[in-house]
Design a protein around this motif. Sequence first.
Motif, PDB file in Angstrom:
ATOM      1  N   LEU A 128       0.867  -1.125  -0.220  1.00 48.28           N
ATOM      2  CA  LEU A 128       0.115   0.049   0.109  1.00 48.28           C
ATOM      3  C   LEU A 128       0.866   1.320   0.135  1.00 48.28           C
ATOM      4  O   LEU A 128       0.610   2.161  -0.676  1.00 48.28           O
ATOM      5  CB  LEU A 128      -0.888   0.108   1.348  1.00 48.28           C
ATOM      6  N   GLU A 129       1.958   1.357   0.962  1.00 44.77           N
ATOM      7  CA  GLU A 129       2.800   2.357   0.902  1.00 44.77           C
ATOM      8  C   GLU A 129       3.524   2.626  -0.412  1.00 44.77           C
ATOM      9  O   GLU A 129       3.642   3.640  -1.061  1.00 44.77           O
ATOM     10  CB  GLU A 129       3.751   2.042   1.903  1.00 44.77           C
ATOM     11  N   ALA A 130       3.824   1.753  -1.002  1.00 43.53           N
ATOM     12  CA  ALA A 130       4.632   1.895  -2.244  1.00 43.53           C
ATOM     13  C   ALA A 130       3.511   2.255  -3.454  1.00 43.53           C
ATOM     14  O   ALA A 130       3.758   3.139  -4.120  1.00 43.53           O
ATOM     15  CB  ALA A 130       5.090   0.423  -2.811  1.00 43.53           C
ATOM     16  N   LEU A 131       2.562   1.828  -3.507  1.00 49.96           N
ATOM     17  CA  LEU A 131       1.378   2.160  -4.244  1.00 49.96           C
ATOM     18  C   LEU A 131       1.034   3.493  -4.390  1.00 49.96           C
ATOM     19  O   LEU A 131       0.686   4.343  -5.038  1.00 49.96           O
ATOM     20  CB  LEU A 131       0.199   1.200  -4.185  1.00 49.96           C
ATOM     21  N   ALA A 132       0.808   3.979  -3.003  1.00 50.13           N
ATOM     22  CA  ALA A 132       0.385   5.435  -2.474  1.00 50.13           C
ATOM     23  C   ALA A 132       1.583   6.305  -3.380  1.00 50.13           C
ATOM     24  O   ALA A 132       1.145   7.192  -3.893  1.00 50.13           O
ATOM     25  CB  ALA A 132       0.375   5.657  -1.184  1.00 50.13           C
ATOM     26  N   ARG A 133       2.935   6.156  -3.120  1.00 47.38           N
ATOM     27  CA  ARG A 133       3.787   6.661  -3.744  1.00 47.38           C
ATOM     28  C   ARG A 133       3.923   6.731  -5.454  1.00 47.38           C
ATOM     29  O   ARG A 133       4.252   7.657  -6.094  1.00 47.38           O
ATOM     30  CB  ARG A 133       5.289   6.369  -3.228  1.00 47.38           C
ATOM     31  N   ILE A 134       3.431   5.587  -5.850  1.00 41.80           N
ATOM     32  CA  ILE A 134       3.370   5.524  -7.377  1.00 41.80           C
ATOM     33  C   ILE A 134       2.236   6.324  -7.818  1.00 41.80           C
ATOM     34  O   ILE A 134       2.471   6.953  -8.735  1.00 41.80           O
ATOM     35  CB  ILE A 134       3.131   4.015  -7.656  1.00 41.80           C
ATOM     36  N   VAL A 135       1.248   6.378  -7.379  1.00 37.32           N
ATOM     37  CA  VAL A 135      -0.005   7.141  -7.763  1.00 37.32           C
ATOM     38  C   VAL A 135      -0.031   8.479  -7.465  1.00 37.32           C
ATOM     39  O   VAL A 135      -0.348   9.539  -8.199  1.00 37.32           O
ATOM     40  CB  VAL A 135      -1.462   6.490  -7.176  1.00 37.32           C
ATOM     41  N   ASP A 136       0.830   8.751  -6.426  1.00 38.11           N
ATOM     42  CA  ASP A 136       0.943  10.184  -5.959  1.00 38.11           C
ATOM     43  C   ASP A 136       2.394  10.641  -5.532  1.00 38.11           C
ATOM     44  O   ASP A 136       2.781  10.370  -4.585  1.00 38.11           O
ATOM     45  CB  ASP A 136      -0.052  10.683  -5.041  1.00 38.11           C
ATOM     46  N   PRO A 137       3.194  10.777  -6.438  1.00 38.33           N
ATOM     47  CA  PRO A 137       4.751  10.869  -5.969  1.00 38.33           C
ATOM     48  C   PRO A 137       5.051  12.003  -4.859  1.00 38.33           C
ATOM     49  O   PRO A 137       6.124  12.167  -4.359  1.00 38.33           O
ATOM     50  CB  PRO A 137       5.560  11.437  -7.408  1.00 38.33           C
ATOM     51  N   GLU A 138       4.141  12.897  -4.556  1.00 40.91           N
ATOM     52  CA  GLU A 138       4.205  14.108  -3.777  1.00 40.91           C
ATOM     53  C   GLU A 138       3.792  13.422  -2.350  1.00 40.91           C
ATOM     54  O   GLU A 138       4.209  14.104  -1.084  1.00 40.91           O
ATOM     55  CB  GLU A 138       3.386  15.138  -3.856  1.00 40.91           C
ATOM     56  N   ILE A 139       3.559  12.231  -1.898  1.00 41.52           N
ATOM     57  CA  ILE A 139       3.083  11.730  -0.665  1.00 41.52           C
ATOM     58  C   ILE A 139       4.579  11.522  -0.175  1.00 41.52           C
ATOM     59  O   ILE A 139       5.522  10.961  -0.571  1.00 41.52           O
ATOM     60  CB  ILE A 139       2.311  10.438  -0.910  1.00 41.52           C
ATOM     61  N   GLU A 140       4.787  11.892   1.181  1.00 41.45           N
ATOM     62  CA  GLU A 140       6.094  11.753   2.011  1.00 41.45           C
ATOM     63  C   GLU A 140       6.156  10.225   2.607  1.00 41.45           C
ATOM     64  O   GLU A 140       5.234   9.729   2.997  1.00 41.45           O
ATOM     65  CB  GLU A 140       5.966  12.827   2.835  1.00 41.45           C
TER      66      GLU A 140
END
Length: 151
Positions: free
Chosen positions: A139-151
């Motif tokens: 989930l953490e990896a996917l969140a960053r893939i869909v929104d690169p601005e997520i810290e």
Amino acid sequence: MDSKPVLLVLNGPNLNMLGVRQPEVYGRTSLADVEADCRALAEDLGCTLEFRQSNHEGQLIDWIQEARQTADGIVINPGGLTHSSVALRDALLASDLPVIEVHISNIHAREEFRHHSYVSGIAKGVIAGLGPQGYLFALEALARIVDPEIE
Ligand code: CA2
């Protein structure tokens, strides 16, 4: 990104039995526990979570087809369909969404028939053998893939 990213977590056949049977292979955590942990993480990441399980291949494919309009990425543990379903792979590929494949057990350390996955070749990444925590890493990896601005 204006609105929250929507992450869809899909679970295939028999994963509703998690924590109920075969704890020596899959541990004692139930699917409801996995869902609760995923919800807490999604909240921290500022994402909306859809978490579903089905024992039916066609239902999973219907959800994947819908996700094209409603989700930004998919985490999937396809269960036994991992090793048999060309149709599931076709649906995931046609969704045009980033996909991360998760397995609770290390499928490569188990029977030969579990070593091949129809999903891995179209997935952005694969996590296997890390137990239910694998869902959180995915989930953490996917969140960053869909929104690169997520810290
Ligand atoms: O390790 C995984 O997450 C699997 O995707 C689980 C599947 C299996 O067929 C794959 O090879 C690897 C099985 C789903 C869970 O089945 C259970 C059956 C009884 C008790 C608990 C879980």
